[in-house]
Design a protein around this motif. Structure first.
Motif, short mmCIF file in Angstrom:
data_model
loop_
_atom_site.label_atom_id
_atom_site.label_comp_id
_atom_site.label_asym_id
_atom_site.label_seq_id
_atom_site.Cartn_x
_atom_site.Cartn_y
_atom_site.Cartn_z
N ARG A 1 5.84 8.06 -4.24
CA ARG A 1 6.52 7.45 -3.09
C ARG A 1 7.62 6.51 -3.57
N LYS B 1 0.85 -1.20 0.00
CA LYS B 1 0.00 0.00 0.00
C LYS B 1 0.88 1.25 0.00
N ALA C 1 2.19 1.91 -3.42
CA ALA C 1 1.18 2.00 -4.47
C ALA C 1 1.15 3.37 -5.14
N ASP C 2 1.86 4.34 -4.60
CA ASP C 2 1.90 5.68 -5.18
C ASP C 2 3.23 5.85 -5.93
N PRO C 3 3.18 6.20 -7.22
CA PRO C 3 4.42 6.33 -7.99
C PRO C 3 5.40 7.36 -7.41
N HIS D 1 4.27 12.00 2.08
CA HIS D 1 4.81 10.73 1.56
C HIS D 1 5.84 10.14 2.51
N THR E 1 3.55 17.81 0.39
CA THR E 1 3.35 16.50 -0.24
C THR E 1 4.51 15.57 0.07
#
Length: 106
Positions: free
Chosen positions: A31, A24, A27-29, A64, A60
């Motif tokens: 990060r 999870k 799951a964020d590009p 992250h 942001t």
């Protein structure tokens, strides 16, 4: 995480939850890019340094980093009134074993 030694052994509920949290977080590009930056720099970096290197703002980046620190992919280090972040090499060494465990490989 206890990896199966018999190949194909089922993951415990705790290990399954741990792995799910890791995926999870990844799951964020952005990060993934942030983690890659810290891994390739191989040194603690301040949020401001990270902001200079990635196309996102300070709030942001901080968000992250909080997510990545929550699953222990990064470790914060307080320096005066600011924090520097570095890759948690111990956690990242466990990640390939976790993937093998999920795939039922020893």
């Amino acid at each position: 995480m206890n990896t199966p030694d018999g190949g194909g052994a089922p993951l415990s509920p705790e290990d399954s939850a741990l792995c799910a949290g890791w995926f999870k977080a990844l799951a964020d590009p952005m990060r993934v890019r942030l983690l890659n930056l810290l891994a390739t720099e191989r040194r603690p970096m301040a949020v401001g340094e990270i902001v200079e290197r990635l196309p996102i703002g300070q709030s942001t980046v901080s968000h992250h980093l909080k997510v990545l620190a929550g699953v222990r992919f990064v470790v914060p280090e307080r320096v005066g009134t600011s924090s520097r972040y570095q890759v948690n090499s111990t956690c990242l060494e466990c990640f390939p074993a976790a993937v093998r465990a999920i795939m039922g490989q020893s």
